[in-house]
Write an enzyme that holds these catalytic residues in place. Structure first.
Site, PDB file in Angstrom:
ATOM      1  N   GLU A 162       0.940  -1.124  -0.114  1.00 37.99           N
ATOM      2  CA  GLU A 162      -0.099  -0.007  -0.140  1.00 37.99           C
ATOM      3  C   GLU A 162       0.939   1.201   0.158  1.00 37.99           C
ATOM      4  O   GLU A 162       0.422   2.432   0.318  1.00 37.99           O
ATOM      5  CB  GLU A 162      -0.873   0.121   1.122  1.00 37.99           C
ATOM      6  CG  GLU A 162      -1.906  -1.157   1.112  1.00 37.99           C
ATOM      7  CD  GLU A 162      -3.004  -1.026   0.457  1.00 37.99           C
ATOM      8  OE1 GLU A 162      -3.714  -0.038   0.296  1.00 37.99           O
ATOM      9  OE2 GLU A 162      -3.565  -1.804  -0.424  1.00 37.99           O
TER      10      GLU A 162
ATOM     11  N   CYS B 290      -3.158  11.379   3.492  1.00 33.18           N
ATOM     12  CA  CYS B 290      -3.428  10.558   2.220  1.00 33.18           C
ATOM     13  C   CYS B 290      -3.095  11.063   1.032  1.00 33.18           C
ATOM     14  O   CYS B 290      -2.861  10.598   0.188  1.00 33.18           O
ATOM     15  CB  CYS B 290      -4.917   9.837   2.163  1.00 33.18           C
ATOM     16  SG  CYS B 290      -5.266   9.188   3.850  1.00 33.18           S
TER      17      CYS B 290
ATOM     18  N   HIS C 151      -4.652   1.716   7.080  1.00 32.03           N
ATOM     19  CA  HIS C 151      -3.495   2.153   6.770  1.00 32.03           C
ATOM     20  C   HIS C 151      -2.681   2.555   8.144  1.00 32.03           C
ATOM     21  O   HIS C 151      -3.392   3.261   9.007  1.00 32.03           O
ATOM     22  CB  HIS C 151      -3.080   3.159   5.849  1.00 32.03           C
ATOM     23  CG  HIS C 151      -3.627   2.602   4.436  1.00 32.03           C
ATOM     24  ND1 HIS C 151      -4.359   3.715   3.560  1.00 32.03           N
ATOM     25  CD2 HIS C 151      -3.074   1.520   3.766  1.00 32.03           C
ATOM     26  CE1 HIS C 151      -4.479   2.878   2.500  1.00 32.03           C
ATOM     27  NE2 HIS C 151      -3.836   1.836   2.545  1.00 32.03           N
TER      28      HIS C 151
HETATM   29  O1  SUG Z   1      -7.693   2.798  -0.165  1.00 35.03           O
HETATM   30  N1  SUG Z   1     -10.622   4.945  -0.101  1.00 35.03           N
HETATM   31  C1  SUG Z   1      -9.172   4.708   0.073  1.00 35.03           C
HETATM   32  C2  SUG Z   1      -8.649   5.737   0.845  1.00 35.03           C
HETATM   33  C3  SUG Z   1      -6.947   5.938   0.973  1.00 35.03           C
HETATM   34  C4  SUG Z   1      -6.533   6.600   2.318  1.00 35.03           C
HETATM   35  N2  SUG Z   1      -4.951   6.399   1.974  1.00 35.03           N
HETATM   36  C5  SUG Z   1      -4.448   6.463   3.035  1.00 35.03           C
HETATM   37  N3  SUG Z   1      -4.828   6.192   4.287  1.00 35.03           N
HETATM   38  N4  SUG Z   1      -3.137   6.763   2.916  1.00 35.03           N
HETATM   39  C6  SUG Z   1      -8.634   3.480   0.516  1.00 35.03           C
HETATM   40  O2  SUG Z   1      -9.446   2.688   1.269  1.00 35.03           O
HETATM   41  C7  SUG Z   1     -12.927   4.558  -0.982  1.00 35.03           C
HETATM   42  C8  SUG Z   1     -13.257   4.658  -2.555  1.00 35.03           C
HETATM   43  C9  SUG Z   1     -14.741   4.486  -2.415  1.00 35.03           C
HETATM   44  O3  SUG Z   1     -15.337   3.981  -1.758  1.00 35.03           O
HETATM   45  O4  SUG Z   1     -15.321   5.143  -3.490  1.00 35.03           O
HETATM   46  C10 SUG Z   1     -11.268   4.344  -1.201  1.00 35.03           C
HETATM   47  O5  SUG Z   1     -10.589   3.708  -1.828  1.00 35.03           O
END
Ligand code: SUG
Length: 446
Positions: free
Chosen positions: A174, A371, A250
């Site tokens: 990730e 993020c 994460h």
């Molecule tokens: O991978 N959300 C992302 C958010 C990522 C956040 N990044 C960090 N924490 N670095 C994920 O969970 C949601 C998309 C949706 O539901 O439409 C999403 O993919």
């Protein structure tokens, strides 16, 4: 030679929507039914970039990816013209259309893991795009991510680009969201902390019961090897499976570090005392002195961290001394968290200032300030060798705001994803963007 940390923020794409796609990410799961406002989302992201630029921090921009991703839908058996592919996908498999339409590349903390030249074996900056193979919508990102990073950091004498790890569960990666670099000061050799959720091969240790552990130890180890890191410069730490089960998908949802400061929740790691001791020892061997700021569970429960995204903040060194913590608006709205932050400031530790940004559109999908940015430490030569077109200026900011107003819709729901006009709008917007950012051809349609 002086080095500087540059934040590259992901620009929110024109198809930003709430697909409810990310298992274990409570915001994404809760908000799957909402109407999104892609224009507001992009402007909120740009306002954050402008705030940091105005404060004197170097700020770069990473372009969004083209969505809906028609090639992926075709790979899954949908045929015909673009409009037919979209219509059939909407009719037969809406979740696949939603996944192929996600603007998730905005969360560039998951784009790649980056090692600066001060740490890498060969004195170059190393990039490994994350395979993000835990969810279909995110697994689509890495080929374009790799192309974009290569277009931004071209000079091979300074920059090394690795392909994403094999896209199988054993190597779930990730990116920088599970990677924290600590060092005495920018430019000096650091210690890289890789946090993983499970070990794929040994099968040892407790694992989360409710939600997936996205990152494996084996993926983190592979990235460390690819980047030429020495054992003296890395720490591998298992994330506490109980916090994954509470929505910490994460590590950057429960810890953030910068230079010598590690700001983390007591429950972040499976064995915090061991992790802290190893970090302190390895950082000391590199001339640094670890400054841990632990948030005890008795003062803030994990639930408050997940609800406010307190740790998904940006921690930045200030010219005036001390550090700035850039927190999402949700922290100010959370009485307990806000009071805790006031007490932290009053205590006079390394965090000297707190600023608040409104990223509500991204936050509803579980994406806070941290993020949305990928940190790349660059020395003066590396900085000069990279593509300058992606660096924020007052002019670029104005151009990007105007570009968003020209191309982005102010409401987007599931029913809009099959609209072939949305695809055309996105292609036009991204084609124009590559000219604004002087990136050359990075999209498949170019
Ligand atoms: O991978 N959300 C992302 C958010 C990522 C956040 N990044 C960090 N924490 N670095 C994920 O969970 C949601 C998309 C949706 O539901 O439409 C999403 O993919």
């Amino acid at each position: 030679m002086g080095a500087i940390e540059v934040n590259f923020d992901g620009l929110v794409g024109p198809t930003h929507n709430y697909g409810g796609l990310a298992q274990g990410n409570v915001a994404s799961q809760r908000n799957g039914h909402l109407l999104a406002n892609p224009r507001e989302a992009a402007l909120q992201g740009l306002a954050k970039m402008k705030l940091l630029f105005d404060l004197g921090y170097p700020q770069g921009v990473l372009p969004p990816q083209l969505r809906p991703d028609l090639a992926s839908l075709r790979r899954l058996g949908f045929t015909g013209s673009d409009a037919e592919v979209l219509a059939e996908a909407a009719r037969q498999a809406m979740p696949l259309l939603a996944a192929s339409s996600s603007a998730s590349s905005m969360w560039v903390a998951n784009a790649a893991t980056v090692t600066p030249s001060a740490d890498s074996g060969d004195g170059r900056v190393h990039f490994t795009p994350a395979n993000l193979n835990c969810a279909f919508h995110r697994s689509l990102e890495h080929p374009t991510t790799g192309r974009v990073l290569a277009a931004m950091f071209g000079a091979p004498q300074h920059f090394a680009h690795h392909p994403a790890l094999p896209p199988v569960a054993q190597f779930g990666d990730e990116g920088a969201a599970n990677h924290t670099r600590l060092c005495r000061a920018a430019g000096s050799p650091g210690v890289e902390l890789f946090v993983y959720g499970r070990s794929a091969f040994s099968g040892q240790g407790p694992t989360p019961q409710r939600y997936p552990a996205r990152q494996t130890l084996e993926a983190s180890q592979a990235v460390a090897r690819l980047h030429g890191l020495s054992a003296a410069g890395v720490v591998f730490a298992q994330q506490n499976p109980h916090v994954i089960d509470q929505g910490v998908f994460h590590n950057d949802v429960i810890a953030v570090g910068h230079e010598q400061v590690l700001f983390y929740h007591q429950d972040a790691f499976l064995d915090s005392p061991r992790v802290l001791a190893e970090l302190a020892e390895k950082l000391a061997a590199r001339g640094g002195c670890l400054q841990p700021i632990e948030v005890p569970r008795s003062e803030l429960p994990v639930e408050a961290a997940v609800g406010s995204y307190l740790f998904n903040s940006q921690l930045l060194s200030r010219g005036a001394g001390g550090m700035l913590l850039l927190v999402p608006r949700e922290c100010r709205e959370h009485a307990q968290v806000w009071a805790w932050l006031q007490a932290l400031l009053a205590a006079g530790g390394p965090i000297a200032e707190v600023r608040v940004v409104d990223l509500r559109q991204s936050m509803r999908n579980g994406g806070g300030p941290a993020c949305l940015r990928l940190r790349v430490e660059l020395n003066a030569q590396e900085m000069a060798a990279m593509n300058q077109g992606v660096m924020m200026t007052a002019t670029l900011y104005r151009q990007l705001v105007a570009w968003v107003h020209r191309h982005y819709r102010d409401r987007l729901g599931e029913a809009d994803l099959a609209d072939p006009q949305l695809l055309r709008e996105s292609c036009t917007a991204l084609d124009e963007l590559t000219t604004l950012l002087r990136l050359g051809a990075v999209y498949p349609f170019q």
